[in-house]
Scaffold this motif. Structure first.
Motif, PDB file in Angstrom:
ATOM      1  N   THR A 123     101.052   0.898 -32.485  1.00 48.38           N
ATOM      2  CA  THR A 123     100.663  -0.601 -32.535  1.00 48.38           C
ATOM      3  C   THR A 123     101.752  -1.713 -32.143  1.00 48.38           C
ATOM      4  N   LEU A 124     101.393  -2.884 -31.871  1.00 49.60           N
ATOM      5  CA  LEU A 124     102.348  -3.895 -31.559  1.00 49.60           C
ATOM      6  C   LEU A 124     103.370  -3.842 -32.933  1.00 49.60           C
ATOM      7  N   GLU A 125     103.066  -3.727 -34.012  1.00 52.12           N
ATOM      8  CA  GLU A 125     103.551  -4.076 -35.144  1.00 52.12           C
ATOM      9  C   GLU A 125     104.791  -2.867 -35.383  1.00 52.12           C
ATOM     10  N   GLU A 126     104.186  -1.701 -35.011  1.00 55.53           N
ATOM     11  CA  GLU A 126     104.997  -0.399 -35.144  1.00 55.53           C
ATOM     12  C   GLU A 126     106.360  -0.420 -34.235  1.00 55.53           C
ATOM     13  N   ASP A 176      98.136  12.001 -39.768  1.00 54.60           N
ATOM     14  CA  ASP A 176      98.905  11.437 -40.857  1.00 54.60           C
ATOM     15  C   ASP A 176      98.862   9.975 -41.151  1.00 54.60           C
ATOM     16  N   ALA A 177      99.441   9.700 -42.537  1.00 53.87           N
ATOM     17  CA  ALA A 177      99.123   8.068 -42.656  1.00 53.87           C
ATOM     18  C   ALA A 177     100.378   7.494 -41.642  1.00 53.87           C
ATOM     19  N   PRO A 178      99.948   6.392 -41.337  1.00 49.69           N
ATOM     20  CA  PRO A 178     101.031   5.529 -40.193  1.00 49.69           C
ATOM     21  C   PRO A 178     102.143   5.510 -40.620  1.00 49.69           C
ATOM     22  N   ALA A 179     102.432   5.139 -42.125  1.00 49.39           N
ATOM     23  CA  ALA A 179     103.729   4.775 -42.591  1.00 49.39           C
ATOM     24  C   ALA A 179     104.769   5.731 -42.509  1.00 49.39           C
ATOM     25  N   ASN A 228     106.249  13.082 -33.533  1.00 52.91           N
ATOM     26  CA  ASN A 228     105.691  13.475 -34.701  1.00 52.91           C
ATOM     27  C   ASN A 228     105.098  14.770 -34.854  1.00 52.91           C
ATOM     28  N   ALA A 229     105.758  15.678 -34.006  1.00 49.08           N
ATOM     29  CA  ALA A 229     105.504  16.983 -33.630  1.00 49.08           C
ATOM     30  C   ALA A 229     105.391  17.861 -34.876  1.00 49.08           C
ATOM     31  N   ARG A 230     104.599  18.916 -35.039  1.00 50.08           N
ATOM     32  CA  ARG A 230     104.411  19.669 -36.073  1.00 50.08           C
ATOM     33  C   ARG A 230     105.707  20.902 -35.990  1.00 50.08           C
ATOM     34  N   GLU A 274     107.980   6.797 -40.308  1.00 48.30           N
ATOM     35  CA  GLU A 274     109.411   7.259 -40.870  1.00 48.30           C
ATOM     36  C   GLU A 274     109.703   8.691 -39.879  1.00 48.30           C
ATOM     37  N   GLN A 275     108.853   9.518 -39.569  1.00 44.51           N
ATOM     38  CA  GLN A 275     109.299  10.562 -38.716  1.00 44.51           C
ATOM     39  C   GLN A 275     109.736  10.067 -37.373  1.00 44.51           C
ATOM     40  N   VAL A 276     109.114   9.096 -36.726  1.00 46.19           N
ATOM     41  CA  VAL A 276     109.302   8.568 -35.395  1.00 46.19           C
ATOM     42  C   VAL A 276     110.680   7.834 -35.386  1.00 46.19           C
ATOM     43  N   LYS A 277     110.965   6.985 -36.533  1.00 51.59           N
ATOM     44  CA  LYS A 277     112.195   6.441 -36.436  1.00 51.59           C
ATOM     45  C   LYS A 277     113.547   7.098 -36.706  1.00 51.59           C
ATOM     46  N   LYS A 278     112.947   8.260 -37.345  1.00 48.65           N
ATOM     47  CA  LYS A 278     114.334   9.534 -37.901  1.00 48.65           C
ATOM     48  C   LYS A 278     114.484  10.041 -36.286  1.00 48.65           C
ATOM     49  N   HIS A 279     113.696  10.675 -35.665  1.00 46.15           N
ATOM     50  CA  HIS A 279     113.793  11.392 -34.687  1.00 46.15           C
ATOM     51  C   HIS A 279     114.236  10.463 -33.116  1.00 46.15           C
TER      52      HIS A 279
END
Ligand SMILES: [Zn+2]
Length: 282
Positions: free
Chosen positions: A156-159, A114-117, A75-77, A121-126
């Motif tokens: 988190t465990l869920e993420e 940033d908002a976790p949601a 999630n880097a800038r 999306e950023q982490v998923k994409k990258h």
């Protein structure tokens, strides 16, 4: 995975030297089953060493996993930092494959307020870009984002379970010490069982047959993890943890990250065998 293996995060303290091969020899001597290679300060191992590591691990029947560098933030800038983060995961997966390791683990990102949601999306994409690249290279190492210990860290465990469901080739690294530190909960048989059921509900039975767990004692405050401790110096209810692991017939690798890593790995393995024997006496 045919069974459950216990081992150390890094070379055991009692190894003859600090090399990976000395570590594998010591893990085998102690009667443990796995070791995690710590590339946390950077991937510096060369191809020749990796091949020697693979040969020794196979000869001694030690299962290997690897920990990627800490400096990763999906999630880097800036594009530069993002690319460097992706490269660190790629480098770890490539050297891990040469070592014959089955999995790599890494701390995926920081929320950066940033908002976790949105971070998800950023982490998923990258991360998807990383796994596609590895698939193109024929690299079959499991890519495991870790359940992290600090509230500022994504994970988190869920993420972690959601990423494992959403991206092919991704599976969870469940750090029960981190999860306990982060939540102040998850320290009883029922809570450990609940977490394992969450894994099964989200990812299916095969996720419990191919698990990767980190555990240690841990000190924590209101923002989560402060530092890892030995089991004897911490409140982690490892006996209940082991009972839950046995009742859910978990298979895979459990890596101990206590300061006295091999002592606690042996403690966990002995506890596991003792409770298993009580449950199924022969
Ligand atoms: Zn970690």
């Amino acid at each position: 995975m045919e069974r459950l293996l216990f081992g150390t995060g890094g070379v055991p303290n009692s190894a003859r030297g600090s090399s990976t091969t000395a570590g594998i020899e010591r893990v085998a001597e102690l009667g443990l089953g796995c070791m995690e290679l710590e590339f946390v300060q950077g991937v510096k191992m060369g191809r020749e060493t990796a091949l020697a590591v693979a040969e020794l691990a196979s000869k001694r029947r030690i299962t290997l996993t690897a920990h990627a560098p800490y400096y990763i933030n999906l999630n880097a800038r800036t594009l530069e930092k993002l690319k460097a983060s992706q490269d660190r995961i790629l480098q770890t997966a490539r050297i891990a494959a040469l070592c014959g390791a089955v999995s790599i683990v890494f701390h995926a990102a920081f929320y950066m307020k940033d908002a976790p949601a949105q971070v998800y999306e950023q982490v998923k994409k990258h991360l998807s870009q990383v796994t596609s690249q590895l698939r193109a290279e024929g690299n079959r190492v499991w890519i495991r984002p870790e359940v992290t210990g600090k509230t500022a860290q994504f994970g988190t465990l869920e993420e972690v379970l959601e990423l494992s469901k959403d991206i092919e080739g991704v599976a969870p690294c469940i750090d029960f010490a981190h999860w306990h530190a982060r939540t102040g909960k998850f320290n009883s048989y029922d809570e450990f069982s609940f977490a394992l059921k969450q894994v099964e509900n989200k990812l299916g039975r095969q996720a419990l047959d191919n698990i990767h767990i980190h555990i240690s004692g841990i000190a924590y405050g209101k923002h989560g993890e402060l530092k890892h401790l030995d089991m004897a110096d911490a409140d982690l209810n490892y006996k209940d943890f082991i009972r839950a692991i046995i009742d859910h017939k978990v298979k895979g690798t459990i890596v101990c990250e206590s300061p006295h890593r091999e002592d606690d790995a042996l403690l966990l393995q002995q506890t596991y065998r003792a409770i298993l024997h009580q449950t199924n006496p022969r």
